[in-house]
Design a protein around this motif. Structure first.
Motif, PDB file in Angstrom:
ATOM      1  N   PRO A  18       7.833  -7.472  -8.812  1.00  0.00           N
ATOM      2  CA  PRO A  18       6.725  -6.494  -8.843  1.00  0.00           C
ATOM      3  C   PRO A  18       7.246  -5.120  -9.246  1.00  0.00           C
ATOM      4  N   ASP A  19       6.326  -4.229  -9.572  1.00  0.00           N
ATOM      5  CA  ASP A  19       6.726  -2.873  -9.932  1.00  0.00           C
ATOM      6  C   ASP A  19       7.257  -2.124  -8.721  1.00  0.00           C
ATOM      7  N   ASP A  20       6.712  -2.417  -7.538  1.00  0.00           N
ATOM      8  CA  ASP A  20       7.096  -1.721  -6.306  1.00  0.00           C
ATOM      9  C   ASP A  20       7.377  -2.776  -5.237  1.00  0.00           C
ATOM     10  N   THR A  21       8.619  -2.845  -4.768  1.00  0.00           N
ATOM     11  CA  THR A  21       8.985  -3.851  -3.766  1.00  0.00           C
ATOM     12  C   THR A  21       8.958  -3.313  -2.340  1.00  0.00           C
ATOM     13  N   GLN A  22       8.512  -2.066  -2.174  1.00  0.00           N
ATOM     14  CA  GLN A  22       8.503  -1.473  -0.840  1.00  0.00           C
ATOM     15  C   GLN A  22       7.453  -2.141   0.055  1.00  0.00           C
ATOM     16  N   GLU A  23       7.746  -2.099   1.368  1.00  0.00           N
ATOM     17  CA  GLU A  23       6.805  -2.649   2.336  1.00  0.00           C
ATOM     18  C   GLU A  23       5.576  -1.744   2.441  1.00  0.00           C
ATOM     19  N   SER A  24       4.456  -2.352   2.780  1.00  0.00           N
ATOM     20  CA  SER A  24       3.236  -1.571   3.039  1.00  0.00           C
ATOM     21  C   SER A  24       2.491  -2.226   4.175  1.00  0.00           C
ATOM     22  N   PHE A  25       1.665  -1.476   4.832  1.00  0.00           N
ATOM     23  CA  PHE A  25       0.937  -2.017   5.972  1.00  0.00           C
ATOM     24  C   PHE A  25      -0.135  -3.006   5.515  1.00  0.00           C
ATOM     25  N   GLN A  26      -0.495  -3.904   6.415  1.00  0.00           N
ATOM     26  CA  GLN A  26      -1.544  -4.879   6.107  1.00  0.00           C
ATOM     27  C   GLN A  26      -2.852  -4.134   5.853  1.00  0.00           C
ATOM     28  N   THR A  51       2.960  -8.889  -9.323  1.00  0.00           N
ATOM     29  CA  THR A  51       1.900  -7.915  -9.012  1.00  0.00           C
ATOM     30  C   THR A  51       2.487  -6.520  -8.869  1.00  0.00           C
ATOM     31  N   ARG A  52       1.603  -5.539  -8.735  1.00  0.00           N
ATOM     32  CA  ARG A  52       2.064  -4.154  -8.663  1.00  0.00           C
ATOM     33  C   ARG A  52       2.896  -3.901  -7.403  1.00  0.00           C
ATOM     34  N   ASP A  53       2.383  -4.387  -6.246  1.00  0.00           N
ATOM     35  CA  ASP A  53       3.061  -4.208  -4.963  1.00  0.00           C
ATOM     36  C   ASP A  53       2.488  -5.204  -3.960  1.00  0.00           C
ATOM     37  N   ARG A  54       2.813  -5.042  -2.707  1.00  0.00           N
ATOM     38  CA  ARG A  54       2.333  -5.980  -1.680  1.00  0.00           C
ATOM     39  C   ARG A  54       0.813  -5.927  -1.554  1.00  0.00           C
ATOM     40  N   ALA A  55       0.245  -4.749  -1.556  1.00  0.00           N
ATOM     41  CA  ALA A  55      -1.207  -4.624  -1.418  1.00  0.00           C
ATOM     42  C   ALA A  55      -1.919  -5.332  -2.567  1.00  0.00           C
ATOM     43  N   ASP A  56      -1.368  -5.205  -3.774  1.00  0.00           N
ATOM     44  CA  ASP A  56      -1.967  -5.865  -4.935  1.00  0.00           C
ATOM     45  C   ASP A  56      -1.847  -7.383  -4.801  1.00  0.00           C
ATOM     46  N   TYR A  57      -0.714  -7.849  -4.302  1.00  0.00           N
ATOM     47  CA  TYR A  57      -0.519  -9.291  -4.095  1.00  0.00           C
ATOM     48  C   TYR A  57      -1.547  -9.834  -3.104  1.00  0.00           C
ATOM     49  N   VAL A  58      -1.733  -9.137  -1.999  1.00  0.00           N
ATOM     50  CA  VAL A  58      -2.697  -9.588  -0.984  1.00  0.00           C
ATOM     51  C   VAL A  58      -4.115  -9.562  -1.542  1.00  0.00           C
ATOM     52  N   GLU A  59      -4.455  -8.490  -2.245  1.00  0.00           N
ATOM     53  CA  GLU A  59      -5.811  -8.355  -2.796  1.00  0.00           C
ATOM     54  C   GLU A  59      -6.108  -9.473  -3.792  1.00  0.00           C
ATOM     55  N   GLN A  60      -5.157  -9.773  -4.680  1.00  0.00           N
ATOM     56  CA  GLN A  60      -5.391 -10.817  -5.682  1.00  0.00           C
ATOM     57  C   GLN A  60      -5.458 -12.204  -5.042  1.00  0.00           C
ATOM     58  N   THR A  61      -4.623 -12.438  -4.040  1.00  0.00           N
ATOM     59  CA  THR A  61      -4.652 -13.729  -3.342  1.00  0.00           C
ATOM     60  C   THR A  61      -5.999 -13.945  -2.671  1.00  0.00           C
ATOM     61  N   CYS A 124      -2.857 -19.079 -12.899  1.00  0.00           N
ATOM     62  CA  CYS A 124      -1.898 -18.547 -13.873  1.00  0.00           C
ATOM     63  C   CYS A 124      -1.994 -17.029 -13.905  1.00  0.00           C
ATOM     64  N   PHE A 125      -0.952 -16.382 -14.449  1.00  0.00           N
ATOM     65  CA  PHE A 125      -0.859 -14.914 -14.461  1.00  0.00           C
ATOM     66  C   PHE A 125      -0.882 -14.430 -15.910  1.00  0.00           C
ATOM     67  N   ASP A 126      -1.819 -13.531 -16.209  1.00  0.00           N
ATOM     68  CA  ASP A 126      -1.949 -13.068 -17.599  1.00  0.00           C
ATOM     69  C   ASP A 126      -1.205 -11.775 -17.870  1.00  0.00           C
ATOM     70  N   GLY A 127      -0.421 -11.337 -16.915  1.00  0.00           N
ATOM     71  CA  GLY A 127       0.319 -10.085 -17.069  1.00  0.00           C
ATOM     72  C   GLY A 127      -0.206  -8.998 -16.162  1.00  0.00           C
ATOM     73  N   LYS A 128      -1.461  -9.152 -15.721  1.00  0.00           N
ATOM     74  CA  LYS A 128      -2.057  -8.179 -14.800  1.00  0.00           C
ATOM     75  C   LYS A 128      -2.715  -8.855 -13.599  1.00  0.00           C
ATOM     76  N   ARG A 129      -3.432  -9.948 -13.895  1.00  0.00           N
ATOM     77  CA  ARG A 129      -4.185 -10.617 -12.830  1.00  0.00           C
ATOM     78  C   ARG A 129      -3.841 -12.101 -12.777  1.00  0.00           C
ATOM     79  N   TRP A 130      -3.946 -12.661 -11.592  1.00  0.00           N
ATOM     80  CA  TRP A 130      -3.854 -14.102 -11.391  1.00  0.00           C
ATOM     81  C   TRP A 130      -5.257 -14.692 -11.513  1.00  0.00           C
TER      82      TRP A 130
END
Length: 478
Positions: A18-26, A51-61, A124-130
């Motif tokens: 991801p672009d940002d690997t830092q932790e973020s709150f749920q 994904t961009r970061d953890r928040a983006d990963y959770v949102e897309q999932t 699948c991932f198109d470069g921005k979204r799953w």
């Protein structure tokens, strides 16, 4: 009853960082049923999701799973009654859900116990979204120019993943045979109902670390209810969990037996458990004692609130908590390391043990067939006439066998495919020597025993007694 369908995670087959690997709150409204599960999925899979970061990963999932979860929940409500559904009906329900979601048989996971069932939806991932997709090329294909860039990013992700996996391994260090994690659950209750409990002492061998395996010095079997005798273990840690921990970890811990293994866990955990109870569990801030350290990376990867504390052993049955960087100082012992029977894995240890037992049994059977009589027959060629050159050679051979055994410190010798103990060889020598000594003392020689060595075993006592009597009679008068 069936639980409400829920998200397990988004699991990429390849790795793009991801672009940002830092932790973020749920974030609020997360579809993950527990914060711990979300943390585990982010560390285990999200870091490779692109994904961009953890928040983006959770949102897309969560976005991907909204409609599938709604369909699954609607069908569950149609079939769910007051009584628990039998396993066959649960499997039927799962297949019905799969058909409604246009999934194939390979996308169905019925679970080992028929309870934790899962459906795997292809994305699948198109470069921005799953995206949910049954045609990856159509829905997520990129241009040739972009493909080269993604190939480079996937290569970098693969290297980063390999580096992280290497960091996950617990390295025992030089001349340290055993290392492990003492796993503690701060939010679980122990056998007495007190907050903070031990999960187990987990030896880290194979893919998890460089620990060797040392089998128990006494009993290797597990007796049900053993860990429950010790109050420090989790209250819900039943026989199945205890037995699994012993078979998976305890049997390689170099302890005396299972009782010693579970007792050792409580001894090691006494200090950390006392520290856990001093702080607010909800804050998830634990102090680290002078003699132990919490492995933060492993704790985060586990996806729960357990504490992983490194520990080591010299292989002498004693364990101690230690920082990983201090393993060699606290548990390194070159002499003990070189003299202790070590195996790479539990299975190799058990195979070696089985082989040793078979060899020992074979030796016992073969040794039973080796008698002084047998040795004399083979040494003399069944020609035991005294005073001959052949007898002198036979006696010399027996003396040489005994001398070699004693000089090498050996207790047995392989003789004509039989294992003969040193004392059996000595008995054969004494028997042969006594017979010839008696013959020399008598005026009329004893009859030759050529071809009848078995008579020596039966008549051994008489010649020796006769020898003693002759010595007495031949003493000069005083």
């Amino acid at each position: 009853r069936l639980n409400k369908p829920a998200v397990h995670g988004l699991w990429p087959y390849e790795c793009v960082l991801p672009d940002d690997t830092q932790e973020s709150f749920q974030r609020n409204g997360s579809c993950f049923i527990k914060h711990d599960l979300e943390s585990h999925e982010w560390m285990g899979h999200g870091l490779c999701s692109g994904t961009r970061d953890r928040a983006d990963y959770v949102e897309q999932t969560c976005s991907l799973s909204t409609q599938p979860l709604a369909d699954m929940n609607a069908m569950r409500q149609e079939l769910d009654g007051k009584q628990p559904l039998p396993q066959t009906q649960r499997k039927f329900l799962l297949k019905e859900m799969a058909e409604r979601l246009h999934l194939s048989e390979k996308d169905i996971d019925e679970g080992a116990d028929g309870c934790r069932m899962q459906l795997k939806l292809p994305v699948c991932f198109d470069g921005k979204r799953w995206r949910l997709s049954n045609d990856f090329q159509r829905d997520c294909g990129v241009s040739k120019a972009a493909a080269a860039n993604w190939a480079a990013r996937k290569k970098a992700g693969k290297e980063a993943l390999a580096k992280r996996d290497q960091l996950k391994r617990l390295e025992c260090g030089k001349f340290v045979p055993l290392c492990a994690f003492l796993v503690i659950s701060p939010t679980e209750v122990d056998q007495n109902g007190q907050l903070g409990a031990v999960r187990g002492l987990w030896v880290q061998g194979g893919q998890h670390g460089s620990s060797k395996c040392i089998l128990p010095k006494s009993n290797m079997s597990y007796k049900p209810g053993l860990a429950s005798r010790y109050s420090c273990y989790e209250k819900n840690f039943l026989d199945s969990g205890q037995s699994y921990t012993w078979e998976r970890h305890g049997i390689c811990a170099g302890v005396r037996d299972a009782d010693d293994f579970f007792s050792m866990g409580c001894e090691l955990a006494a200090g950390p458990l006392a520290d856990v109870k001093k702080v607010q569990v909800a804050e998830q801030t634990y102090s680290e004692g002078a003699n132990y350290k919490i492995d933060v990376l492993r704790s985060r990867l586990a996806g729960d609130d357990r504490m992983w504390l490194p520990a080591c052993s010299r292989g002498d049955g004693h364990w101690q908590l230690s920082k990983e960087e201090d393993f060699e100082k606290n548990c390194g012992n070159e002499e003990l390391f070189r003299t202790t029977k070590l195996c790479k894995t539990r299975d190799s240890c058990l195979v070696a043990l089985a082989k040793r037992r078979i060899v020992k049994k074979v030796k016992e059977v073969i040794a039973e067939q080796c008698t002084p009589n047998f040795i004399m027959e083979k040494i003399t060629g069944n020609d035991m006439a005294c005073g001959t050159q052949n007898m002198m050679k036979s006696t010399s051979k027996l003396t040489g066998m005994i001398t070699r055994l004693q000089s090498k410190g050996q207790k047995e010798v392989n003789f004509y495919k039989r294992i003969c103990a040193e004392k059996t060889v000595v008995e054969a020598q004494q028997l042969l020597a006594n017979i010839c000594t008696v013959e020399q003392l008598q005026s009329s020689p004893l009859p030759s025993l050529r071809g009848n060595a078995n008579r020596l075993q039966v008549s051994l006592l008489a010649p020796v007694m006769l020898h003693s009597l002759l010595l007495l009679l031949l003493r000069p008068c005083s």
